[in-house]
Scaffold this motif. Structure first.
Motif, PDB file in Angstrom:
ATOM      1  N   PRO A   2       0.815  -1.225   0.000  1.00  0.00           N
ATOM      2  CA  PRO A   2       0.000   0.000   0.000  1.00  0.00           C
ATOM      3  C   PRO A   2       0.842   1.265   0.000  1.00  0.00           C
ATOM      4  O   PRO A   2       2.045   1.227   0.268  1.00  0.00           O
ATOM      5  CB  PRO A   2      -0.788  -0.121   1.309  1.00  0.00           C
ATOM      6  N   SER A   3       0.231   2.378  -0.294  1.00  0.00           N
ATOM      7  CA  SER A   3       0.937   3.648  -0.387  1.00  0.00           C
ATOM      8  C   SER A   3       1.631   3.977   0.935  1.00  0.00           C
ATOM      9  O   SER A   3       1.045   3.827   2.010  1.00  0.00           O
ATOM     10  CB  SER A   3      -0.063   4.764  -0.743  1.00  0.00           C
ATOM     11  N   GLY A   4       2.872   4.409   0.845  1.00  0.00           N
ATOM     12  CA  GLY A   4       3.631   4.771   2.042  1.00  0.00           C
ATOM     13  C   GLY A   4       4.431   3.626   2.623  1.00  0.00           C
ATOM     14  O   GLY A   4       5.137   3.809   3.618  1.00  0.00           O
ATOM     15  N   CYS A   5       4.325   2.446   2.025  1.00  0.00           N
ATOM     16  CA  CYS A   5       5.088   1.303   2.556  1.00  0.00           C
ATOM     17  C   CYS A   5       6.551   1.410   2.147  1.00  0.00           C
ATOM     18  O   CYS A   5       6.917   2.221   1.300  1.00  0.00           O
ATOM     19  CB  CYS A   5       4.486  -0.010   2.059  1.00  0.00           C
ATOM     20  N   GLY A   6       7.369   0.559   2.736  1.00  0.00           N
ATOM     21  CA  GLY A   6       8.780   0.512   2.384  1.00  0.00           C
ATOM     22  C   GLY A   6       9.688   1.272   3.312  1.00  0.00           C
ATOM     23  O   GLY A   6      10.901   1.312   3.103  1.00  0.00           O
ATOM     24  N   ASP A   7       9.098   1.889   4.385  1.00  0.00           N
ATOM     25  CA  ASP A   7       9.965   2.532   5.370  1.00  0.00           C
ATOM     26  C   ASP A   7      10.285   1.529   6.468  1.00  0.00           C
ATOM     27  O   ASP A   7      10.049   0.330   6.331  1.00  0.00           O
ATOM     28  CB  ASP A   7       9.309   3.792   5.927  1.00  0.00           C
ATOM     29  N   LYS A   8      10.801   2.010   7.593  1.00  0.00           N
ATOM     30  CA  LYS A   8      11.205   1.099   8.664  1.00  0.00           C
ATOM     31  C   LYS A   8      10.015   0.456   9.369  1.00  0.00           C
ATOM     32  O   LYS A   8      10.154  -0.594   9.996  1.00  0.00           O
ATOM     33  CB  LYS A   8      12.049   1.866   9.689  1.00  0.00           C
ATOM     34  N   GLU A   9       8.844   1.063   9.269  1.00  0.00           N
ATOM     35  CA  GLU A   9       7.699   0.600  10.056  1.00  0.00           C
ATOM     36  C   GLU A   9       6.658  -0.166   9.236  1.00  0.00           C
ATOM     37  O   GLU A   9       6.101  -1.141   9.702  1.00  0.00           O
ATOM     38  CB  GLU A   9       7.029   1.798  10.746  1.00  0.00           C
ATOM     39  N   LEU A  10       6.374   0.280   7.996  1.00  0.00           N
ATOM     40  CA  LEU A  10       5.303  -0.319   7.206  1.00  0.00           C
ATOM     41  C   LEU A  10       5.868  -1.121   6.043  1.00  0.00           C
ATOM     42  O   LEU A  10       6.280  -0.559   5.030  1.00  0.00           O
ATOM     43  CB  LEU A  10       4.352   0.773   6.674  1.00  0.00           C
ATOM     44  N   PRO A  11       5.892  -2.460   6.164  1.00  0.00           N
ATOM     45  CA  PRO A  11       6.376  -3.284   5.038  1.00  0.00           C
ATOM     46  C   PRO A  11       5.326  -3.341   3.935  1.00  0.00           C
ATOM     47  O   PRO A  11       4.135  -3.127   4.166  1.00  0.00           O
ATOM     48  CB  PRO A  11       6.586  -4.652   5.684  1.00  0.00           C
ATOM     49  N   CYS A  12       5.765  -3.625   2.728  1.00  0.00           N
ATOM     50  CA  CYS A  12       4.849  -3.719   1.587  1.00  0.00           C
ATOM     51  C   CYS A  12       4.238  -5.116   1.524  1.00  0.00           C
ATOM     52  O   CYS A  12       4.747  -6.081   2.103  1.00  0.00           O
ATOM     53  CB  CYS A  12       5.584  -3.418   0.289  1.00  0.00           C
ATOM     54  N   GLY A  13       3.142  -5.226   0.762  1.00  0.00           N
ATOM     55  CA  GLY A  13       2.470  -6.505   0.622  1.00  0.00           C
ATOM     56  C   GLY A  13       3.193  -7.423  -0.344  1.00  0.00           C
ATOM     57  O   GLY A  13       4.226  -7.081  -0.924  1.00  0.00           O
ATOM     58  N   SER A  14       2.624  -8.605  -0.539  1.00  0.00           N
ATOM     59  CA  SER A  14       3.223  -9.574  -1.463  1.00  0.00           C
ATOM     60  C   SER A  14       3.011  -9.115  -2.902  1.00  0.00           C
ATOM     61  O   SER A  14       2.119  -8.315  -3.198  1.00  0.00           O
ATOM     62  CB  SER A  14       2.596 -10.958  -1.256  1.00  0.00           C
ATOM     63  N   HIS A  15       3.826  -9.662  -3.806  1.00  0.00           N
ATOM     64  CA  HIS A  15       3.778  -9.252  -5.198  1.00  0.00           C
ATOM     65  C   HIS A  15       3.582 -10.464  -6.102  1.00  0.00           C
ATOM     66  O   HIS A  15       4.231 -11.495  -5.883  1.00  0.00           O
ATOM     67  CB  HIS A  15       5.066  -8.521  -5.602  1.00  0.00           C
ATOM     68  N   PRO A  16       2.724 -10.346  -7.123  1.00  0.00           N
ATOM     69  CA  PRO A  16       2.583 -11.426  -8.105  1.00  0.00           C
ATOM     70  C   PRO A  16       3.912 -11.664  -8.823  1.00  0.00           C
ATOM     71  O   PRO A  16       4.795 -10.796  -8.843  1.00  0.00           O
ATOM     72  CB  PRO A  16       1.523 -10.894  -9.085  1.00  0.00           C
ATOM     73  N   SER A  17       4.045 -12.834  -9.424  1.00  0.00           N
ATOM     74  CA  SER A  17       5.315 -13.211 -10.054  1.00  0.00           C
ATOM     75  C   SER A  17       5.718 -12.263 -11.178  1.00  0.00           C
ATOM     76  O   SER A  17       6.901 -11.956 -11.351  1.00  0.00           O
ATOM     77  CB  SER A  17       5.221 -14.642 -10.592  1.00  0.00           C
ATOM     78  N   TYR A  18       4.741 -11.734 -11.953  1.00  0.00           N
ATOM     79  CA  TYR A  18       5.096 -10.860 -13.070  1.00  0.00           C
ATOM     80  C   TYR A  18       5.708  -9.551 -12.561  1.00  0.00           C
ATOM     81  O   TYR A  18       6.577  -8.964 -13.226  1.00  0.00           O
ATOM     82  CB  TYR A  18       3.885 -10.594 -13.961  1.00  0.00           C
ATOM     83  N   GLN A  19       5.272  -9.072 -11.378  1.00  0.00           N
ATOM     84  CA  GLN A  19       5.854  -7.856 -10.814  1.00  0.00           C
ATOM     85  C   GLN A  19       7.284  -8.109 -10.337  1.00  0.00           C
ATOM     86  O   GLN A  19       8.167  -7.261 -10.491  1.00  0.00           O
ATOM     87  CB  GLN A  19       4.985  -7.349  -9.659  1.00  0.00           C
ATOM     88  N   THR A  20       7.488  -9.277  -9.756  1.00  0.00           N
ATOM     89  CA  THR A  20       8.839  -9.649  -9.320  1.00  0.00           C
ATOM     90  C   THR A  20       9.773  -9.781 -10.517  1.00  0.00           C
ATOM     91  O   THR A  20      10.927  -9.322 -10.481  1.00  0.00           O
ATOM     92  CB  THR A  20       8.807 -10.970  -8.531  1.00  0.00           C
ATOM     93  N   VAL A  21       9.275 -10.400 -11.583  1.00  0.00           N
ATOM     94  CA  VAL A  21      10.080 -10.550 -12.807  1.00  0.00           C
ATOM     95  C   VAL A  21      10.428  -9.180 -13.375  1.00  0.00           C
ATOM     96  O   VAL A  21      11.574  -8.926 -13.781  1.00  0.00           O
ATOM     97  CB  VAL A  21       9.321 -11.400 -13.849  1.00  0.00           C
ATOM     98  N   LEU A  22       9.457  -8.260 -13.416  1.00  0.00           N
ATOM     99  CA  LEU A  22       9.698  -6.921 -13.926  1.00  0.00           C
ATOM    100  C   LEU A  22      10.755  -6.200 -13.095  1.00  0.00           C
ATOM    101  O   LEU A  22      11.620  -5.492 -13.636  1.00  0.00           O
ATOM    102  CB  LEU A  22       8.389  -6.121 -13.925  1.00  0.00           C
ATOM    103  N   PHE A  23      10.700  -6.403 -11.780  1.00  0.00           N
ATOM    104  CA  PHE A  23      11.696  -5.788 -10.902  1.00  0.00           C
ATOM    105  C   PHE A  23      13.099  -6.311 -11.225  1.00  0.00           C
ATOM    106  O   PHE A  23      14.048  -5.520 -11.366  1.00  0.00           O
ATOM    107  CB  PHE A  23      11.351  -6.080  -9.441  1.00  0.00           C
TER     108      PHE A  23
END
Length: 599
Positions: A140-161
């Motif tokens: 969700p928006s605002g994730c990725g800091d020290k407190e709020l981790p991001c959710g899981s990602h589908p395989s195509y998003q991981t591949v794109l990364f």
């Protein structure tokens, strides 16, 4: 008739003007393929554009690389071990791609085209990472800091990364060895003033690299650590776009060299030709074949015959059979090689032992981004109410590089030149000094860790593995590593660029990068071996998760001992090494540089 006479006179004046134009003596050409005019091409005008390009590209690269491990854990949901392993693989791949870029540059594309193409790939990777992070990964928006981790990602998003970050690795890896060599190409070795400028260029090049990484390690590091990943990635993409635009702006001013073709067949021809004459005794050097118009081989400057690796000289020995074939225009390069071809092979064989000795130095250098950070994290990182990120201590390394480049160029080198009545320290001597400073850095780190353990905080559940010793005790080890870089890595750039044949200049720069790559791999292997041996029964090993229960100081002292042994071998190899000789080179200048005359 008068009009014709006037035009004819103008044409004659233009021809006389062209005849008196000062062309470079190293075979450089301009963008139209004509011989490069000294006043209109190259020199510092072109070199400064390349230095700024390097600083901006480095800023862009480290804007991703410096916090990639945090992105993998906070955004991609990986644990610490997997994230660290993936970053190591990615970093190693960056430097392996440097060999690909060097091969394409030396063989087919030339340095300018190779730099432009790989910078474009680099930019595409950064834009792809920025867009995919904003649209897909940071949810969700605002994730990725020290407190709020991001959710899981589908395989195509991981591949794109992963496609995005490996495009960045490909682009940066293919570009790096060529931009250093392309910058050096802007100076003519045949001109004394430009020859000196070429040597100075490598110091400024390494300084530009460090200045670019300084911004990434401070400003971008702060924003990304706070969860503003998209801002950091777009800043990197913008920096890369500006770098590419500046690089292309210099197109009319650059000096260029034509690629010499795939070197592998040339190398194989030497070994095959020598093997065919394995029973021939080479007695007279004047019977060795040097290139003329009979062989259409683009060798660059002719290289003079040197002693050593006598078996390979057989490839250039002209037998009666070769003479007969030459008379009939049927002589094959697979049966008779030129002296320059033979010397190319000898050159690479002589460089390899020197290159191998630099790998252990890169093991020491790799600790700055790993164990130095872990050590700092286990120390007192507070100044009043402000927390100092352990990774930001590398700022002292960057500042040390800047200071020691100035000290070396303005103070030490002129002092040595006056004292020894020479041109100053040779590249091999400077690399040896770099190894000595690396040993001192490891000893310093070991002593700090030994002292840190004496100040370990034991009666605190929330501060397990910590110490009351200030993190600023790490400053000496960072400063010593920075000083060693000035002598080792700048010396390496100059040495491998100057000591590789004309057709393999980018390969010489790639050797520096592969040394760093292998240093990372050897460091990981060494840590694994040490932990396997030192972790027994109730002993957690030298480098456990809780450093207060380990002996990181012993690992640092082990590295100091290994580097000392490496230094002994390096000195022997440096004394054995013979500098290459090009046709027309002043022999006295060679003698001044040769390690036999002053290592």
């Amino acid at each position: 008739m008068a009009c014709f006479h006037f035009l004819n006179k103008n044409t004659m004046e233009e021809n006389v003007k062209k005849e008196h134009q000062d062309y470079t003596s190293d075979g450089a050409i301009d963008r139209h393929g004509h011989p490069a005019v000294r006043e209109k091409t190259g020199d510092w005008v072109a070199a400064i554009l390349i230095l700024v390009n390097q600083g901006l590209a480095t800023l862009a690269f480290f804007g991703v690389g410096v916090n990639l491990v945090l992105f993998l854990t906070r955004v991609m949901g990986q644990d610490n071990a997997d994230a660290a392993n993936n970053v190591s693989k990615w970093t190693g791949t960056v430097y392996i791609f440097s060999l690909l870029g060097a091969f394409l540059s030396d063989s087919y594309w030339g340095r300018y085209i190779t730099c432009a193409i790989f910078q474009l790939i680099f930019l595409i990777g950064l834009v792809s990472l920025s867009v995919s992070s904003y649209i897909f990964l940071l949810k969700p928006s605002g994730c990725g800091d020290k407190e709020l981790p991001c959710g899981s990602h589908p395989s195509y998003q991981t591949v794109l990364f992963y496609v995005s970050i490996y495009l960045i690795a490909l682009g940066n890896g293919g570009y790096q060895p060529n931009i250093a060599t392309f910058g050096a190409d802007q100076f003519d070795e045949g001109d004394p003033r430009e020859q000196h400028s070429k040597i100075v260029f490598f110091s400024y090049f390494y300084l530009a690299l460090n200045v670019g990484s300084l911004f990434s390690n401070t400003i971008l590091n702060y924003f990304e650590d706070d969860g503003l990943w998209t801002l950091g990635f777009w800043a990197s993409a913008g920096s890369a776009a500006l770098a590419l635009a500046l690089f292309l702006c210099g197109t009319p001013r650059y000096r260029y060299f034509k690629p010499s073709g795939n070197p592998l067949p040339r190398f194989c021809q030497v070994f095959v030709a020598a093997a065919r004459k394995w029973n021939v005794k080479v007695l007279q050097d004047d019977k060795l074949y040097q290139a003329d118009q009979q062989f259409p081989i683009n060798e660059g400057r002719k290289m003079l015959h040197t002693q050593g690796f006598r078996f390979l000289d057989k490839a250039a020995f002209i037998t009666s059979k070769n003479l007969k074939q030459m008379e009939e225009n049927k002589c094959s390069p697979w049966s008779l090689s030129t002296v320059t071809q033979v010397e190319e092979v000898k050159c690479i064989l002589r460089l390899l032992p020197i290159w191998l000795c630099t790998i252990l130095y890169s093991v020491v250098f790799a600790q700055m981004a790993s164990l130095f950070v872990e050590q700092g994290d286990a120390m007192d990182t507070k100044v009043s109410s402000f927390h100092i990120p352990p990774a930001s201590m590398s700022t002292f390394d960057i500042l040390s590089v800047a200071v020691f480049i100035f000290v070396y160029r303005r103070v030490l080198d002129p002092l040595v030149a006056r004292t020894m009545k020479s041109k100053g320290l040779t590249e091999l001597q400077r690399m040896g000094i770099g190894l000595v400073l690396a040993i001192m850095a490891m000893v310093s780190a070991g002593l700090v860790e030994h002292w840190r353990l004496k100040h370990a905080i034991e009666d605190c559940n929330e501060c397990e593995g910590s110490s009351s010793l200030s993190i600023f005790w790490q400053v000496p080890q960072y400063v010593l590593v920075g000083a060693s870089e000035v002598f080792m890595y700048v010396g390496q750039l100059e040495f491998f660029n100057g000591q590789t044949p004309d057709g393999l200049k980018s390969f010489g720069s790639a050797l520096c990068m592969t040394s760093i790559s292998l240093g990372n791999y050897v460091s990981s292997l060494l840590v694994a071996i040490v932990m396997k041996i030192s972790a027994r029964d109730e002993m957690p090993g030298w480098i456990p998760g809780n450093l207060n229960k380990g002996h990181l100081d012993r690992f640092y002292f082990l590295l100091a001992a290994l580097t000392t042994a490496d230094l002994v071998i390096y000195v022997a190899m440096a004394k054995w090494y013979k500098y290459i000789k090009f046709q027309g080179t002043n022999q006295n200048e060679i003698n001044k540089q040769d390690p036999e005359f002053g290592l």
